[in-house]
Design a protein around this motif. Sequence first.
Motif, PDB file in Angstrom:
ATOM      1  N   GLY A 100       0.850  -1.184   0.000  1.00  9.86           N
ATOM      2  CA  GLY A 100       0.000   0.000   0.000  1.00  9.86           C
ATOM      3  C   GLY A 100       0.880   1.227   0.000  1.00  9.86           C
ATOM      4  N   LEU A 101       0.393   2.319  -0.596  1.00 13.60           N
ATOM      5  CA  LEU A 101       1.199   3.532  -0.660  1.00 13.60           C
ATOM      6  C   LEU A 101       1.454   4.111   0.727  1.00 13.60           C
ATOM      7  CD1 LEU A 101      -0.405   5.350  -3.732  1.00 13.60           C
ATOM      8  CD2 LEU A 101       1.796   4.156  -3.656  1.00 13.60           C
ATOM      9  N   GLU A 102       0.472   4.017   1.611  1.00 16.28           N
ATOM     10  CA  GLU A 102       0.621   4.592   2.944  1.00 16.28           C
ATOM     11  C   GLU A 102       0.876   3.543   4.015  1.00 16.28           C
ATOM     12  OE1 GLU A 102      -2.869   6.920   3.517  1.00 16.28           O
ATOM     13  OE2 GLU A 102      -2.175   8.533   2.189  1.00 16.28           O
ATOM     14  N   LYS A 103       0.596   2.276   3.715  1.00 21.47           N
ATOM     15  CA  LYS A 103       0.874   1.213   4.682  1.00 21.47           C
ATOM     16  C   LYS A 103       1.248  -0.058   3.934  1.00 21.47           C
ATOM     17  CE  LYS A 103      -2.324  -1.041   7.068  1.00 21.47           C
ATOM     18  NZ  LYS A 103      -3.344  -1.370   8.101  1.00 21.47           N
TER      19      LYS A 103
ATOM     20  N   ASN B  62       8.319   8.522   2.940  1.00 23.89           N
ATOM     21  CA  ASN B  62       9.758   8.295   2.806  1.00 23.89           C
ATOM     22  C   ASN B  62      10.356   9.286   1.811  1.00 23.89           C
ATOM     23  OD1 ASN B  62      12.345   7.347   2.542  1.00 23.89           O
ATOM     24  ND2 ASN B  62      11.771   5.259   1.997  1.00 23.89           N
ATOM     25  N   SER B  63      10.672  10.495   2.277  1.00 18.31           N
ATOM     26  CA  SER B  63      11.222  11.521   1.383  1.00 18.31           C
ATOM     27  C   SER B  63      12.695  11.301   1.086  1.00 18.31           C
ATOM     28  CB  SER B  63      11.034  12.907   2.006  1.00 18.31           C
ATOM     29  OG  SER B  63      11.782  13.026   3.203  1.00 18.31           O
ATOM     30  N   GLN B  64      13.354  10.446   1.852  1.00 20.24           N
ATOM     31  CA  GLN B  64      14.780  10.183   1.630  1.00 20.24           C
ATOM     32  C   GLN B  64      15.006   9.350   0.370  1.00 20.24           C
ATOM     33  OE1 GLN B  64      16.710   7.967   4.743  1.00 20.24           O
ATOM     34  NE2 GLN B  64      18.755   8.530   4.077  1.00 20.24           N
ATOM     35  N   LEU B  65      13.970   8.672  -0.119  1.00 26.11           N
ATOM     36  CA  LEU B  65      14.053   7.828  -1.318  1.00 26.11           C
ATOM     37  C   LEU B  65      15.052   6.694  -1.133  1.00 26.11           C
ATOM     38  CD1 LEU B  65      13.988  10.621  -4.080  1.00 26.11           C
ATOM     39  CD2 LEU B  65      12.098   9.673  -2.740  1.00 26.11           C
ATOM     40  N   MET B  66      15.152   6.198   0.085  1.00 29.12           N
ATOM     41  CA  MET B  66      15.976   5.028   0.400  1.00 29.12           C
ATOM     42  C   MET B  66      15.087   4.019   1.106  1.00 29.12           C
ATOM     43  SD  MET B  66      19.145   5.113  -0.583  1.00 29.12           S
ATOM     44  CE  MET B  66      20.044   4.043   0.534  1.00 29.12           C
ATOM     45  N   GLY B  67      15.181   2.747   0.703  1.00 31.17           N
ATOM     46  CA  GLY B  67      14.275   1.731   1.200  1.00 31.17           C
ATOM     47  C   GLY B  67      13.115   1.583   0.225  1.00 31.17           C
ATOM     48  N   LEU B  68      11.908   1.394   0.748  1.00 33.54           N
ATOM     49  CA  LEU B  68      10.698   1.320  -0.083  1.00 33.54           C
ATOM     50  C   LEU B  68       9.980   2.659   0.001  1.00 33.54           C
ATOM     51  CD1 LEU B  68       8.692  -0.483  -1.752  1.00 33.54           C
ATOM     52  CD2 LEU B  68       7.552  -0.969   0.425  1.00 33.54           C
ATOM     53  N   TYR B  69       9.747   3.280  -1.168  1.00 33.92           N
ATOM     54  CA  TYR B  69       9.114   4.600  -1.159  1.00 33.92           C
ATOM     55  C   TYR B  69       8.109   4.713  -2.298  1.00 33.92           C
ATOM     56  CZ  TYR B  69      12.513   5.842  -4.838  1.00 33.92           C
ATOM     57  OH  TYR B  69      13.267   5.888  -5.986  1.00 33.92           O
ATOM     58  N   ALA B  70       7.262   5.715  -2.196  1.00 38.68           N
ATOM     59  CA  ALA B  70       6.246   5.968  -3.210  1.00 38.68           C
ATOM     60  C   ALA B  70       6.734   7.049  -4.157  1.00 38.68           C
ATOM     61  CB  ALA B  70       4.939   6.398  -2.554  1.00 38.68           C
TER      62      ALA B  70
ATOM     63  N   GLN C 227      15.132   1.530  -3.330  1.00 37.52           N
ATOM     64  CA  GLN C 227      16.554   1.793  -3.537  1.00 37.52           C
ATOM     65  C   GLN C 227      17.233   1.365  -2.240  1.00 37.52           C
ATOM     66  OE1 GLN C 227      18.720   2.356  -5.799  1.00 37.52           O
ATOM     67  NE2 GLN C 227      20.411   2.516  -4.368  1.00 37.52           N
ATOM     68  N   CYS C 228      18.061   0.334  -2.318  1.00 35.67           N
ATOM     69  CA  CYS C 228      18.623  -0.254  -1.097  1.00 35.67           C
ATOM     70  C   CYS C 228      20.131  -0.082  -0.950  1.00 35.67           C
ATOM     71  CB  CYS C 228      18.256  -1.737  -1.021  1.00 35.67           C
ATOM     72  SG  CYS C 228      16.488  -2.017  -0.810  1.00 35.67           S
ATOM     73  N   GLU C 229      20.843   0.279  -2.005  1.00 33.29           N
ATOM     74  CA  GLU C 229      22.271   0.535  -1.839  1.00 33.29           C
ATOM     75  C   GLU C 229      22.459   1.966  -1.348  1.00 33.29           C
ATOM     76  OE1 GLU C 229      26.532   0.353  -4.247  1.00 33.29           O
ATOM     77  OE2 GLU C 229      24.707  -0.189  -5.290  1.00 33.29           O
ATOM     78  N   ALA C 230      23.252   2.176  -0.281  1.00 32.36           N
ATOM     79  CA  ALA C 230      24.037   1.156   0.374  1.00 32.36           C
ATOM     80  C   ALA C 230      23.290   0.509   1.551  1.00 32.36           C
ATOM     81  CB  ALA C 230      25.336   1.787   0.880  1.00 32.36           C
ATOM     82  N   GLU C 231      22.548   1.278   2.325  1.00 24.10           N
ATOM     83  CA  GLU C 231      21.953   0.735   3.548  1.00 24.10           C
ATOM     84  C   GLU C 231      20.473   1.077   3.636  1.00 24.10           C
ATOM     85  OE1 GLU C 231      24.561   2.342   6.554  1.00 24.10           O
ATOM     86  OE2 GLU C 231      26.004   0.699   6.317  1.00 24.10           O
ATOM     87  N   GLY C 232      19.759   0.843   2.540  1.00 25.80           N
ATOM     88  CA  GLY C 232      18.337   1.161   2.499  1.00 25.80           C
ATOM     89  C   GLY C 232      17.437   0.014   2.897  1.00 25.80           C
ATOM     90  N   PHE C 233      17.949  -1.233   2.796  1.00 26.58           N
ATOM     91  CA  PHE C 233      17.075  -2.365   3.099  1.00 26.58           C
ATOM     92  C   PHE C 233      16.620  -2.356   4.558  1.00 26.58           C
ATOM     93  CE2 PHE C 233      15.956  -6.850   3.813  1.00 26.58           C
ATOM     94  CZ  PHE C 233      15.147  -7.073   2.712  1.00 26.58           C
TER      95      PHE C 233
ATOM     96  N   ASP D 229      11.576   9.806  -9.413  1.00 25.58           N
ATOM     97  CA  ASP D 229      12.152  10.249  -8.143  1.00 25.58           C
ATOM     98  C   ASP D 229      13.263   9.274  -7.765  1.00 25.58           C
ATOM     99  OD1 ASP D 229      10.259  12.452  -7.473  1.00 25.58           O
ATOM    100  OD2 ASP D 229       8.824  10.806  -7.496  1.00 25.58           O
ATOM    101  N   PHE D 230      14.536   9.705  -7.955  1.00 24.81           N
ATOM    102  CA  PHE D 230      15.643   8.784  -7.735  1.00 24.81           C
ATOM    103  C   PHE D 230      16.883   9.590  -7.385  1.00 24.81           C
ATOM    104  CE2 PHE D 230      18.383   5.094  -8.908  1.00 24.81           C
ATOM    105  CZ  PHE D 230      17.665   4.109  -8.266  1.00 24.81           C
ATOM    106  N   ASN D 231      17.584   9.166  -6.319  1.00 29.45           N
ATOM    107  CA  ASN D 231      18.747   9.919  -5.856  1.00 29.45           C
ATOM    108  C   ASN D 231      19.940   9.809  -6.790  1.00 29.45           C
ATOM    109  OD1 ASN D 231      17.632  11.018  -3.542  1.00 29.45           O
ATOM    110  ND2 ASN D 231      18.208   9.293  -2.259  1.00 29.45           N
ATOM    111  N   MET D 232      20.082   8.663  -7.422  1.00 32.15           N
ATOM    112  CA  MET D 232      21.268   8.396  -8.229  1.00 32.15           C
ATOM    113  C   MET D 232      20.892   8.325  -9.713  1.00 32.15           C
ATOM    114  SD  MET D 232      23.772   8.222  -6.086  1.00 32.15           S
ATOM    115  CE  MET D 232      24.259   7.813  -4.421  1.00 32.15           C
ATOM    116  N   GLY D 233      21.815   7.725 -10.504  1.00 29.12           N
ATOM    117  CA  GLY D 233      21.538   7.546 -11.917  1.00 29.12           C
ATOM    118  C   GLY D 233      20.759   6.281 -12.185  1.00 29.12           C
TER     119      GLY D 233
END
Length: 884
Positions: free
Chosen positions: A51-54, A126-134, A142-148, A280-284
């Motif tokens: 779910g987007l919120e849960k 999740n505004s950091q865009l690391m882990g699972l985000y919408a 995005q899990c590299e390096a420590e997003g999981f 929406d992606f921090n890297m390339g």
Amino acid sequence: MDIARNPATPDGNPEMADAASEPLHPPVIRREDYAPFPWLLPRVTFDFSLGLEKTRISSRLEVVRNPDAPASPVLDLHGDGLMPLEVKVDGEVINSWVMAGDNLRISLPGEAHLVEVVTEIDPSANSQLMGLYASNGMLCTQCEAEGFRRITFFPDRPDVLSTYTVRMRGDKAQFPVLLANGNCVASGENQDGSHWAEWHDPWPKPSYLFALVAGDLVSRKDRFTTMNGRDVDLAIWVREGDLDRTGHAMESLKKAMKWDEETFGREYDLDLFNVVAVSDFNMGAMENKGLNIFNTKYVLAEADTATDGDYEAIEGVIGHEYFHNWSGNRITCRDWFQLSLKEGFTVLRDQLFSQDMGSEPVKRIEDVRVLRSIQFPEDSGPLAHPIRPDSYREISNFYTATVYNKGAEVIRMMRTMAGEERFRKGTDLYFARHDGEAATCEDFVKAIEDGTGLDLRQFRLWYSQAGTPKIIVRQEQDGDTVRLRLTQKVPTTPGQPDKQPMPVPLRIALFDPATEEHRGEELIVLRDTEQSFDFPGYDEAPIISINRGFSAPVSIERDIAREDLVFLAAKDDDPFARYEAMQDLVVSHLVEALRGELSAEDRTKGRAAILQAFTAVLEDSALDDLMRGELMILPSQTYLAEQLDISDPQAIHREREGLKTWLAQQCEALLEALHDRAAGGPYRRDAAARGLRKMRAQTLIYLAAGAPEKAAKMAAAQYHAADNMTDRQSALIALAGLDVPEREEVLQAFYKRYQGNALAIDKWFAIQAQSLHPRALDHVKALADHPDFTLKNPNRVRSLYMAFAANPQAFHAADGEGYRMIADCILALDPINPQTAARFVPPLGRWRRTEPERAALMRAELERIAAAPQLSRDTFEQVSRSLG
């Protein structure tokens, strides 16, 4: 993973509350403290209720004791902002678990257990865009390096390898496409309108390579048959409306798969290969096994919206992430200090791929330009570090040009010394020896050593020493023998005051001035602090071409006659050496001018020599236009600043722009003729057409400096007649720096044409932020309030503020307003996306190499950032190291 390819342009988390929990002084992680994880996790299973919120995640971890690690009575699982809803051990719910900071700690007395943990997260927050985000209604990771660890509790480190089974369940209308790593082994529908899919990846991988995507996507599909006859289904997934812009990415993928088989003997190993484009992606991009997730910038292309540079970048990044399947996935890193093991090697592989797909000399020049404009300043500043660092506070700060680009150059040197055939034997041995392992940089060097027969004991210093070596060249004549006396200096860098000499392979050629030819290229290797090399049989002193092809990532200092540089710029048969001579001719002149060492007569002679070489480039009918375009580009202001102990940015800008203006005025008719020659004809993407567009862009840059009114009319006409983004953008770049009526008209026309196209509007922001317009700083202020600007999208933030930070004239405003603007951006962005915020610190960190008045202003802004409460680990480390 691909970092932004050029940080001066838009390319290459904890929620806001998470920033408050960051320690004021995050701990230092040291390479020497590495210890293997005490538990192995051979098989893991995850069930996602999406779910987007849960989103609820149920994990099943099969754990067994690691015989190669000290026994531990507890299992420590990393977390970040999580709280377990339920914990089971061997099927029994337990309440004896404890939280050690963010980590979940479970007592495990036996040798093998089944550990089950349930967590729940809010991807939309999740505004950091690391882990699972919408992202715009879809879910991605995005899990590299420590997003999981932001998804569920897990030993989130690269040396824990597991086979993954992932089951996803979600509303079919909202998430009609469900993707994960590996192969889809089952799927179905539920009566409540939801559906599910189960994916299995048979190859063991670390958690940073985990990927999941769920959303309303469409795909371009194709198929590739491997060298052993296996069929692989290919798909590039995008949003509705973007499908027509994926053809180039698909062709690039197929080219990369074929090239890797032919060049490195690497065959793809799954039934599927999926690529997903995310806005929406921090890297390339990210090389997750079988499911690569990309920034849309490196997937979407069509002539109307993408430049020639965009097409080349897409091909290179698609190749880079695909090549990671072996150099990063099948063999991964033991720990994050070994990051260059996968990234340096893979950057080299993507560089070799790109040069084979296009122009080898032009690609080499482009790669060296990036190294000198980004990595060389990194090497000489407060953030200098070896390609294999010894410590860090936040690993995301070590996704640097040193680890990536210098790492590639170090491996390229091994290839140069071994030759292509022996180097291939070394890489074959590496892949065979370490397949399925988490390896180290030493493992790679040892495999190259064993496979090639090279003695690389001294060469290993390139992995442990920071700094760009300087090679001082002295040429002597003794009878008919030429003697090259080479001296090597490796500069002091933070934490490394004393350096040892490193092996430096230098490709050289000695030109006979009478015949204008050489007897063949030679490779010499400088191994000592001082060393001489003799070349008999030269009655007359030859003209020496050195570091041909940029065979070593060093700076060369030599006393060479101006007329010899003019000769090399016009006659050298090594394209890079020809480019280098042209650069040296300009750099030496400008540096002498900046140091106040030029008399009026010297200035006249220096400019005359540059004009002679420049005119030869413009008039050489045998020169292809791609190369001509490269040779026309003046050394960057950043590179010029590197030649000075202390630089005055405005003085560098005045001298560089003054030379450009003078050259343009002297060559106005030639430049205008070249611009006209490049016009006309339908759009094509072959090398000749790309060369014409590249040369045409350079002519406008010069004419805008030397004949601004004429250039404005030419640029406006080019813009309105253009049938492609390359010509349209080069016209807009020229106009953006001019205070002419055509400027505003064309800027508005561009915006109106592309409103709603995020990547094109990123270009619109960046062009204005980087422009030479005298009011560029005011323009950036206004753009920050534009309705289309947001701090929440990394591409948009980089398009405005990173482009501005790379604009020397505006960023280095005498009153410090440019510095304040970047500092304000960092402080505003840090609670939202600290990883992106931290990347804006290095431009301010150059204060030690800047003239005193500006240096004080830059340092004051760093101190203001450092004093801010609740600063993230990412930004804290960059600021504290920059202040030193």
